[in-house]
Scaffold this active site. Structure first.
Site, mmCIF file in Angstrom:
data_model
loop_
_atom_site.group_PDB
_atom_site.id
_atom_site.type_symbol
_atom_site.label_atom_id
_atom_site.label_comp_id
_atom_site.label_asym_id
_atom_site.label_seq_id
_atom_site.Cartn_x
_atom_site.Cartn_y
_atom_site.Cartn_z
ATOM 1 C CB THR A 131 -0.925 0.018 1.233
ATOM 2 O OG1 THR A 131 -1.741 -1.151 1.222
ATOM 3 C CG2 THR A 131 -1.818 1.247 1.214
ATOM 4 C CE LYS A 206 -5.201 -1.579 2.346
ATOM 5 N NZ LYS A 206 -3.924 -2.269 2.295
#
Length: 333
Positions: A131, A206
């Site tokens: 991420t 995300k």
């Protein structure tokens, strides 16, 4: 020629049919074997470890690397090849998955002195499940494309439990024509693999998800804390919330109050799970994106500040659900 076909009769036709069927079966088998060619995996931390293990369970030979050699020991015992650098992984595999803590780590692994791009093969598929900042994903994709390879961002949701069970959700950004090739590997580690659009859109999905998760976890912790102070039994309150409109993942699957649920970090002194440091990092990415797009995110900003304070007050290595404990301690000050 027509007469020759007629003269063969039914028996000759059946012999030809069996040979053709055997040839097709051999081709299918060959493709299946080819699909089990080695897969590189870089980053064997809390998430990467079970993800790589699921690839092994599905029959893929794994070529592994982690900056901490002890993280690779378990994979050596499973028969995986262990390398000395990301470049060595790229030399031995043309499909590589990376799972790294932050944007600087991803930049180093891909473009550093011993990075993937030093020895990447043309046509390689590089899937980053870290991420990181969507802008960094786009820059990495450009660098990878210059080397004749393909880059896709595919961050995950679901946490360590889902990683172990192979039930992660992957949010994938990249060239759509390459999605099926990526999906072949990702379905070994996840139950949901969603194509989001061009490179960077996986990361965008995300960070939006994690901003909402942080907000809902803080809200759940506040509601549970208030109810307890008003004299409610925490298990009873959780039961009521989970059959009412306040229900959310943080309340029914990952409750932050010790003693309410088994098998979650709150039942283990907030050990394991998704670290507070990582949540603070993801919220920081959401803040950067909100600033760049001039998007108001007042609750996201507040959540970011709370998790930053937690990091400063000794919660950095605890699961992000420890916000309940943090609030309990803050109320005594």
């Amino acid at each position: 020629m027509a007469a020759a076909v007629v003269l063969r009769g039914p028996a000759g036709w059946w012999r030809w049919h069996r040979r053709a069927r055997a040839a097709r079966a051999a081709m299918v088998c060959s493709r299946a074997m080819a699909s089990k060619t080695p897969v590189g995996f870089i980053g064997l931390g809390n998430m990467g470890n079970p993800m790589a293990k699921n690839l092994v369970k599905h029959g893929y030979p794994v070529i592994a690397y982690d900056v901490f050699p002890e993280a690779c020991k378990e994979f050596q015992d499973l028969g995986a090849q262990v390398t000395d650098s990301p470049a060595d992984v790229a030399e031995r595999a043309d499909r590589i998955i990376t799972m790294l803590p932050s944007s600087p780590n991803a930049i180093e692994v891909y473009t550093g002195a011993n990075g993937i791009l030093k020895k990447v093969k043309k046509g390689s598929l590089l899937i980053d499940s870290s991420t990181i900042d969507p802008a960094v994903s786009k820059e990495l994709a450009k660098a990878v494309e210059k080397m004749g390879a393909v880059f896709m961002d595919a961050p995950v949701s679901g946490g360590v439990g889902a990683a172990r069970a192979g039930n992660l959700t992957f949010m994938v950004g990249g060239v759509e024509q390459e999605f099926d090739a990526a999906k072949e590997l990702l379905t070994c580690m996840g139950s949901n693999v969603v194509y989001c659009g061009e490179v960077g859109t996986g990361q965008a999905a995300k960070i939006c998800n994690n901003m909402l998760l942080a907000i809902s976890m803080i809200g759940t912790a506040e509601a549970m804390n208030l109810g307890i102070r008003l004299g409610l039994d925490p298990k009873l309150l959780a039961k009521i919330l989970n059959m009412s409109s306040g229900r959310c993942w943080s309340s029914d699957t990952y409750n932050p109050v010790p003693g309410v649920m088994e098998g979650v970090p709150s039942a283990n002194n907030y050990q394991g799970g998704f670290g507070t440091t990582l949540m603070a990092k993801d919220l920081g990415l959401a803040q950067i994106s909100a600033t760049n797009t001039k998007t108001p995110v007042p609750l996201g900003s507040q959540a970011h500040q709370i998790y930053r304070m937690m990091c400063a007050k000794g919660y950095a290595l605890k699961d992000f659900s420890a916000v309940f404990q943090f609030l309990r301690e803050e109320e005594t000050l």
